[in-house]
Design a protein around this motif. Structure first.
Motif, PDB file in Angstrom:
ATOM      1  N   PHE A  35       0.849  -1.192   0.000  1.00 12.25           N
ATOM      2  CA  PHE A  35       0.000   0.000   0.000  1.00 12.25           C
ATOM      3  C   PHE A  35       0.877   1.232   0.000  1.00 12.25           C
ATOM      4  O   PHE A  35       2.038   1.184   0.411  1.00 12.25           O
ATOM      5  CB  PHE A  35      -0.939   0.016   1.211  1.00 12.25           C
ATOM      6  N   TYR A  36       0.340   2.330  -0.501  1.00 11.96           N
ATOM      7  CA  TYR A  36       1.039   3.611  -0.456  1.00 11.96           C
ATOM      8  C   TYR A  36       0.030   4.738  -0.562  1.00 11.96           C
ATOM      9  O   TYR A  36      -1.101   4.544  -0.991  1.00 11.96           O
ATOM     10  CB  TYR A  36       2.114   3.718  -1.549  1.00 11.96           C
ATOM     11  N   HIS A  37       0.450   5.924  -0.153  1.00 11.25           N
ATOM     12  CA  HIS A  37      -0.417   7.106  -0.196  1.00 11.25           C
ATOM     13  C   HIS A  37       0.196   8.132  -1.136  1.00 11.25           C
ATOM     14  O   HIS A  37       1.405   8.342  -1.144  1.00 11.25           O
ATOM     15  CB  HIS A  37      -0.573   7.713   1.200  1.00 11.25           C
ATOM     16  N   GLN A  38      -0.661   8.746  -1.915  1.00  7.50           N
ATOM     17  CA  GLN A  38      -0.223   9.776  -2.847  1.00  7.50           C
ATOM     18  C   GLN A  38      -1.054  11.024  -2.600  1.00  7.50           C
ATOM     19  O   GLN A  38      -2.277  10.993  -2.742  1.00  7.50           O
ATOM     20  CB  GLN A  38      -0.398   9.291  -4.278  1.00  7.50           C
ATOM     21  N   THR A  48      -3.479   3.788  -2.321  1.00 12.74           N
ATOM     22  CA  THR A  48      -3.577   2.639  -3.209  1.00 12.74           C
ATOM     23  C   THR A  48      -3.243   1.396  -2.409  1.00 12.74           C
ATOM     24  O   THR A  48      -2.207   1.326  -1.759  1.00 12.74           O
ATOM     25  CB  THR A  48      -2.618   2.778  -4.401  1.00 12.74           C
ATOM     26  N   VAL A  49      -4.151   0.424  -2.450  1.00 13.88           N
ATOM     27  CA  VAL A  49      -3.964  -0.839  -1.753  1.00 13.88           C
ATOM     28  C   VAL A  49      -3.811  -1.913  -2.811  1.00 13.88           C
ATOM     29  O   VAL A  49      -4.653  -2.054  -3.693  1.00 13.88           O
ATOM     30  CB  VAL A  49      -5.167  -1.157  -0.835  1.00 13.88           C
ATOM     31  N   LYS A  50      -2.710  -2.666  -2.742  1.00 14.89           N
ATOM     32  CA  LYS A  50      -2.431  -3.696  -3.742  1.00 14.89           C
ATOM     33  C   LYS A  50      -2.686  -5.075  -3.152  1.00 14.89           C
ATOM     34  O   LYS A  50      -2.259  -5.380  -2.048  1.00 14.89           O
ATOM     35  CB  LYS A  50      -0.986  -3.598  -4.219  1.00 14.89           C
ATOM     36  N   PHE A  51      -3.397  -5.868  -3.932  1.00 14.71           N
ATOM     37  CA  PHE A  51      -3.655  -7.257  -3.608  1.00 14.71           C
ATOM     38  C   PHE A  51      -2.943  -8.118  -4.644  1.00 14.71           C
ATOM     39  O   PHE A  51      -2.316  -7.592  -5.557  1.00 14.71           O
ATOM     40  CB  PHE A  51      -5.164  -7.529  -3.613  1.00 14.71           C
ATOM     41  N   LYS A  52      -3.043  -9.429  -4.548  1.00 14.73           N
ATOM     42  CA  LYS A  52      -2.329 -10.299  -5.479  1.00 14.73           C
ATOM     43  C   LYS A  52      -2.748 -10.093  -6.928  1.00 14.73           C
ATOM     44  O   LYS A  52      -1.916 -10.088  -7.818  1.00 14.73           O
ATOM     45  CB  LYS A  52      -2.536 -11.758  -5.085  1.00 14.73           C
ATOM     46  N   SER A  55      -5.217  -3.870  -7.838  1.00 18.12           N
ATOM     47  CA  SER A  55      -4.975  -2.783  -6.882  1.00 18.12           C
ATOM     48  C   SER A  55      -6.201  -1.880  -6.875  1.00 18.12           C
ATOM     49  O   SER A  55      -6.924  -1.779  -7.863  1.00 18.12           O
ATOM     50  CB  SER A  55      -3.715  -1.997  -7.239  1.00 18.12           C
ATOM     51  N   GLN A  56      -6.427  -1.238  -5.734  1.00 16.45           N
ATOM     52  CA  GLN A  56      -7.614  -0.404  -5.550  1.00 16.45           C
ATOM     53  C   GLN A  56      -7.186   0.967  -5.059  1.00 16.45           C
ATOM     54  O   GLN A  56      -6.447   1.079  -4.082  1.00 16.45           O
ATOM     55  CB  GLN A  56      -8.547  -1.050  -4.526  1.00 16.45           C
ATOM     56  N   ASP A  57      -7.643   2.021  -5.728  1.00 16.59           N
ATOM     57  CA  ASP A  57      -7.405   3.396  -5.300  1.00 16.59           C
ATOM     58  C   ASP A  57      -8.587   3.845  -4.449  1.00 16.59           C
ATOM     59  O   ASP A  57      -9.734   3.678  -4.847  1.00 16.59           O
ATOM     60  CB  ASP A  57      -7.259   4.330  -6.492  1.00 16.59           C
ATOM     61  N   VAL A  58      -8.306   4.412  -3.282  1.00 23.68           N
ATOM     62  CA  VAL A  58      -9.344   4.855  -2.358  1.00 23.68           C
ATOM     63  C   VAL A  58      -9.087   6.316  -2.011  1.00 23.68           C
ATOM     64  O   VAL A  58      -7.971   6.672  -1.633  1.00 23.68           O
ATOM     65  CB  VAL A  58      -9.326   4.000  -1.066  1.00 23.68           C
ATOM     66  N   ASN A  67      -3.057   5.401   7.532  1.00 21.14           N
ATOM     67  CA  ASN A  67      -2.581   5.289   8.915  1.00 21.14           C
ATOM     68  C   ASN A  67      -2.993   3.970   9.548  1.00 21.14           C
ATOM     69  O   ASN A  67      -2.228   3.372  10.302  1.00 21.14           O
ATOM     70  CB  ASN A  67      -3.078   6.465   9.748  1.00 21.14           C
ATOM     71  N   TYR A  68      -4.203   3.484   9.234  1.00 20.59           N
ATOM     72  CA  TYR A  68      -4.630   2.183   9.746  1.00 20.59           C
ATOM     73  C   TYR A  68      -3.697   1.080   9.231  1.00 20.59           C
ATOM     74  O   TYR A  68      -3.253   0.224   9.999  1.00 20.59           O
ATOM     75  CB  TYR A  68      -6.073   1.864   9.334  1.00 20.59           C
ATOM     76  N   LEU A  69      -3.400   1.112   7.941  1.00 16.08           N
ATOM     77  CA  LEU A  69      -2.538   0.085   7.363  1.00 16.08           C
ATOM     78  C   LEU A  69      -1.126   0.153   7.921  1.00 16.08           C
ATOM     79  O   LEU A  69      -0.507  -0.879   8.195  1.00 16.08           O
ATOM     80  CB  LEU A  69      -2.525   0.211   5.838  1.00 16.08           C
ATOM     81  N   VAL A  70      -0.610   1.352   8.126  1.00 11.94           N
ATOM     82  CA  VAL A  70       0.732   1.498   8.708  1.00 11.94           C
ATOM     83  C   VAL A  70       0.747   0.929  10.126  1.00 11.94           C
ATOM     84  O   VAL A  70       1.644   0.172  10.488  1.00 11.94           O
ATOM     85  CB  VAL A  70       1.185   2.977   8.701  1.00 11.94           C
ATOM     86  N   ASN A  71      -0.249   1.270  10.926  1.00 11.33           N
ATOM     87  CA  ASN A  71      -0.313   0.759  12.295  1.00 11.33           C
ATOM     88  C   ASN A  71      -0.519  -0.751  12.327  1.00 11.33           C
ATOM     89  O   ASN A  71      -0.014  -1.427  13.213  1.00 11.33           O
ATOM     90  CB  ASN A  71      -1.433   1.443  13.073  1.00 11.33           C
ATOM     91  N   ARG A  72      -1.240  -1.273  11.371  1.00  8.67           N
ATOM     92  CA  ARG A  72      -1.521  -2.714  11.335  1.00  8.67           C
ATOM     93  C   ARG A  72      -0.282  -3.519  10.934  1.00  8.67           C
ATOM     94  O   ARG A  72       0.008  -4.555  11.506  1.00  8.67           O
ATOM     95  CB  ARG A  72      -2.666  -2.969  10.350  1.00  8.67           C
ATOM     96  N   PHE A  73       0.466  -3.047   9.924  1.00 12.04           N
ATOM     97  CA  PHE A  73       1.559  -3.830   9.369  1.00 12.04           C
ATOM     98  C   PHE A  73       2.940  -3.452   9.878  1.00 12.04           C
ATOM     99  O   PHE A  73       3.843  -4.277   9.870  1.00 12.04           O
ATOM    100  CB  PHE A  73       1.533  -3.761   7.840  1.00 12.04           C
ATOM    101  N   SER A  74       3.142  -2.223  10.295  1.00 13.87           N
ATOM    102  CA  SER A  74       4.444  -1.836  10.853  1.00 13.87           C
ATOM    103  C   SER A  74       4.204  -0.789  11.930  1.00 13.87           C
ATOM    104  O   SER A  74       4.309   0.399  11.682  1.00 13.87           O
ATOM    105  CB  SER A  74       5.366  -1.296   9.764  1.00 13.87           C
ATOM    106  N   PRO A  75       3.886  -1.233  13.138  1.00 16.67           N
ATOM    107  CA  PRO A  75       3.529  -0.289  14.191  1.00 16.67           C
ATOM    108  C   PRO A  75       4.680   0.582  14.692  1.00 16.67           C
ATOM    109  O   PRO A  75       4.459   1.530  15.405  1.00 16.67           O
ATOM    110  CB  PRO A  75       3.002  -1.186  15.310  1.00 16.67           C
TER     111      PRO A  75
END
Length: 82
Positions: A35-38, A48-52, A55-58, A67-75
């Motif tokens: 995932f990344y933020h632009q 942008t959230v990437k799956f296998k 990818s989905q832009d939100v 921030n949720y993804l950052v806290n979930r995967f690398s706190p």
């Protein structure tokens, strides 16, 4: 003859789901590959959230999903400033 249901325990009433809803986007965190933020400008941004397989832009102007993804995967905090 009366119809009876199963004998449930108190622990059966716990609601749990693998899905997360954030910024109107429903997904399973276990399926996220990257995932990344632009930032588009000061008031708008896209995460942008990437799956296998796709990818989905939100729209994520307040970076809630990111921030949720950052806290979930690398706190831990990153070494470099963002």
């Amino acid at each position: 003859m009366a119809i009876t249901g199963p004998n449930r325990k108190e622990s059966d009433h716990v609601i749990y789901s693998e899905h997360v809803i954030c910024e109107g986007f429903v997904f399973k965190p276990s399926h996220v590959d990257a995932f990344y933020h632009q930032a588009l400008n000061e008031a708008a941004g896209v995460t942008t959230v990437k799956f296998k397989s796709y990818s989905q832009d939100v729209k994520d102007s307040e970076m809630k999903l990111f921030n949720y993804l950052v806290n979930r995967f690398s706190p831990t905090l990153p070494d470099e400033p963002c």
